[in-house]
Each structure stands twice: as structure tokens, then as C-alpha cells.
Design a protein around this motif. Structure first.
Motif, short mmCIF file in Angstrom:
data_model
loop_
_atom_site.label_atom_id
_atom_site.label_comp_id
_atom_site.label_asym_id
_atom_site.label_seq_id
_atom_site.Cartn_x
_atom_site.Cartn_y
_atom_site.Cartn_z
N MET A 246 -2.92 -2.24 -27.78
CA MET A 246 -3.06 -3.51 -27.06
C MET A 246 -3.79 -3.29 -25.74
SD MET A 246 -1.53 -5.97 -28.79
CE MET A 246 -1.30 -7.23 -27.53
N VAL A 247 -4.53 -4.31 -25.33
CA VAL A 247 -5.12 -4.33 -24.00
C VAL A 247 -4.80 -5.70 -23.39
CG1 VAL A 247 -7.39 -5.11 -24.81
CG2 VAL A 247 -7.19 -3.91 -22.62
N TYR A 248 -4.59 -5.70 -22.08
CA TYR A 248 -4.15 -6.90 -21.38
C TYR A 248 -5.06 -7.20 -20.20
CZ TYR A 248 0.07 -5.61 -23.93
OH TYR A 248 0.95 -5.26 -24.91
N LEU A 249 -5.10 -8.46 -19.83
CA LEU A 249 -5.80 -8.86 -18.61
C LEU A 249 -4.88 -9.82 -17.85
CD1 LEU A 249 -8.46 -8.59 -17.00
CD2 LEU A 249 -9.16 -10.76 -18.03
N GLN A 250 -4.31 -9.33 -16.76
CA GLN A 250 -3.50 -10.16 -15.88
C GLN A 250 -4.43 -10.82 -14.87
OE1 GLN A 250 -0.13 -10.85 -15.87
NE2 GLN A 250 -0.58 -12.28 -14.20
N MET A 251 -4.40 -12.15 -14.84
CA MET A 251 -5.29 -12.91 -13.97
C MET A 251 -4.45 -13.71 -12.99
SD MET A 251 -8.14 -14.21 -16.73
CE MET A 251 -7.00 -15.30 -17.56
N ASP A 252 -4.59 -13.42 -11.72
CA ASP A 252 -3.84 -14.10 -10.66
C ASP A 252 -4.80 -14.85 -9.73
OD1 ASP A 252 -1.90 -11.12 -10.59
OD2 ASP A 252 -1.32 -13.03 -11.50
N ASN A 253 -4.23 -15.80 -8.99
CA ASN A 253 -5.02 -16.58 -8.05
C ASN A 253 -6.28 -17.13 -8.73
OD1 ASN A 253 -5.78 -17.80 -5.64
ND2 ASN A 253 -6.73 -15.93 -4.82
N LEU A 254 -6.10 -17.75 -9.85
CA LEU A 254 -7.23 -18.24 -10.63
C LEU A 254 -7.96 -19.37 -9.91
CD1 LEU A 254 -5.60 -18.01 -14.13
CD2 LEU A 254 -7.81 -17.01 -13.52
N LYS A 255 -9.27 -19.40 -10.12
CA LYS A 255 -10.15 -20.38 -9.49
C LYS A 255 -10.86 -21.18 -10.58
CE LYS A 255 -11.08 -17.05 -5.79
NZ LYS A 255 -12.12 -16.31 -5.05
N PRO A 256 -11.32 -22.38 -10.26
CA PRO A 256 -12.04 -23.17 -11.26
C PRO A 256 -13.24 -22.42 -11.85
CG PRO A 256 -11.42 -24.57 -9.43
CD PRO A 256 -11.05 -23.16 -9.04
N GLU A 257 -13.87 -21.59 -11.06
CA GLU A 257 -15.03 -20.83 -11.56
C GLU A 257 -14.65 -19.72 -12.54
OE1 GLU A 257 -14.24 -21.45 -8.35
OE2 GLU A 257 -14.73 -19.73 -7.06
N ASP A 258 -13.36 -19.49 -12.73
CA ASP A 258 -12.91 -18.53 -13.75
C ASP A 258 -12.84 -19.18 -15.14
OD1 ASP A 258 -10.59 -17.28 -11.33
OD2 ASP A 258 -12.48 -16.35 -11.95
N THR A 259 -13.07 -20.48 -15.20
CA THR A 259 -13.05 -21.18 -16.48
C THR A 259 -14.14 -20.64 -17.40
OG1 THR A 259 -12.14 -23.21 -15.54
CG2 THR A 259 -13.38 -23.42 -17.60
N ALA A 260 -13.72 -20.21 -18.59
CA ALA A 260 -14.65 -19.60 -19.55
C ALA A 260 -13.89 -19.24 -20.82
CB ALA A 260 -15.28 -18.34 -18.96
N VAL A 261 -14.65 -18.86 -21.83
CA VAL A 261 -14.05 -18.19 -22.99
C VAL A 261 -14.03 -16.70 -22.69
CG1 VAL A 261 -14.25 -17.71 -25.45
CG2 VAL A 261 -14.88 -19.97 -24.58
N TYR A 262 -12.87 -16.09 -22.85
CA TYR A 262 -12.68 -14.68 -22.54
C TYR A 262 -12.66 -13.88 -23.84
CZ TYR A 262 -11.87 -15.58 -17.63
OH TYR A 262 -12.04 -15.93 -16.31
N TYR A 263 -13.45 -12.79 -23.86
CA TYR A 263 -13.61 -11.97 -25.04
C TYR A 263 -13.13 -10.54 -24.78
CZ TYR A 263 -16.77 -15.65 -26.64
OH TYR A 263 -17.32 -16.85 -27.01
N CYS A 264 -12.45 -9.99 -25.75
CA CYS A 264 -12.05 -8.59 -25.73
C CYS A 264 -13.14 -7.77 -26.43
CB CYS A 264 -10.73 -8.47 -26.48
SG CYS A 264 -10.04 -6.82 -26.59
N ASN A 265 -13.42 -6.59 -25.88
CA ASN A 265 -14.47 -5.72 -26.41
C ASN A 265 -13.99 -4.29 -26.46
OD1 ASN A 265 -16.80 -3.78 -25.06
ND2 ASN A 265 -17.53 -4.93 -26.82
N ALA A 266 -14.32 -3.61 -27.54
CA ALA A 266 -14.04 -2.18 -27.68
C ALA A 266 -15.38 -1.46 -27.78
CB ALA A 266 -13.19 -1.91 -28.90
#
Length: 117
Positions: free
Chosen positions: A77-97
Motif C-alpha cells: 500500500m501507498v498513502y497520501l495524507q493531504m492536510d490544509n487543502l486548498k481549492p487549487e488542489d482539486t484534481a484527479v489524483y493518480y497512483c504510479n509505480a
């Protein structure tokens, strides 16, 4: 069959937090550098975070101090903890190996993150 499956996206208010997860299967997970990318509408895909095979992490300035990437090799597993989110963080997020030795890339299907009040 190699597969990456993201989860954890959703709608969050500015200043809020989300934790994305990516489940890997079908390849030797611990041998791969793991990355998160994102793509907003009408924009190019953008690198967000990296965790190397030895656990070193790296981020662009746009998310440094707000996002934290981590991996669990025992659980693939891989994780992404995102804090203090901003409107400009709006997107589709992709995992990559990515494995440099054989120049191999695997991608997930993406998970939508929307930051809005």
C-alpha cells in the motif's frame, strides 16, 4: 496482472484533510518507487509526491509541508495524507509505480479530490 487501485477521494472544504490510499498487486511492490500525480481539468498531469524504495520522500513546493506520502511494503500500500487543502488542489489524483532499472510504469485509474466550500 499489474494493478493499482486508488481510493479515499471526495469533497472537502478548504483547510480540511483527506487520506488517499493505493493498493498494489501483480508486481514486486517493494522494488518500485511510488508516486502520486494529479491532473486538474484542462491542465497537464502534475507530480505531487514520491517515496523511494528505501523510504525517502520528495515533494514539489506547491504541496511541501501539507502533503505526506508513505508506504507499507508488507501490505503493498501507498498513502497520501493531504492536510490544509486548498481549492487549487482539486484534481484527479493518480497512483504510479516506477522501476528505473527496467523503465516500467504502472498507473491507477485515479480518484477525484474536490476542495470547495
Amino acid at each position: 496482472q499489474e494493478e493499482l487501485v486508488e481510493s479515499g477521494g471526495g469533497l472537502v472544504q478548504p483547510g480540511g484533510s483527506l487520506r488517499l490510499s493505493c493498493a498494489a498487486s501483480g508486481f514486486i511492490f517493494k522494488a518500485y518507487e511510488m508516486n502520486w500525480y494529479r491532473q486538474a481539468p484542462a491542465k497537464q498531469r502534475e507530480w505531487v509526491a514520491t517515496v523511494t524504495v528505501v523510504g525517502a520522500t520528495n515533494y514539489p513546493e506547491s504541496v511541501k509541508g501539507r502533503f505526506t506520502i508513505s508506504r507499507d511494503n508488507a501490505a503493498n500500500m501507498v498513502y497520501l495524507q493531504m492536510d490544509n487543502l486548498k481549492p487549487e488542489d482539486t484534481a484527479v489524483y493518480y497512483c504510479n509505480a516506477y522501476r528505473r532499472l527496467v523503465a516500467t510504469n504502472y498507473w491507477g485509474q485515479g480518484t477525484q479530490v474536490t476542495v470547495s466550500s
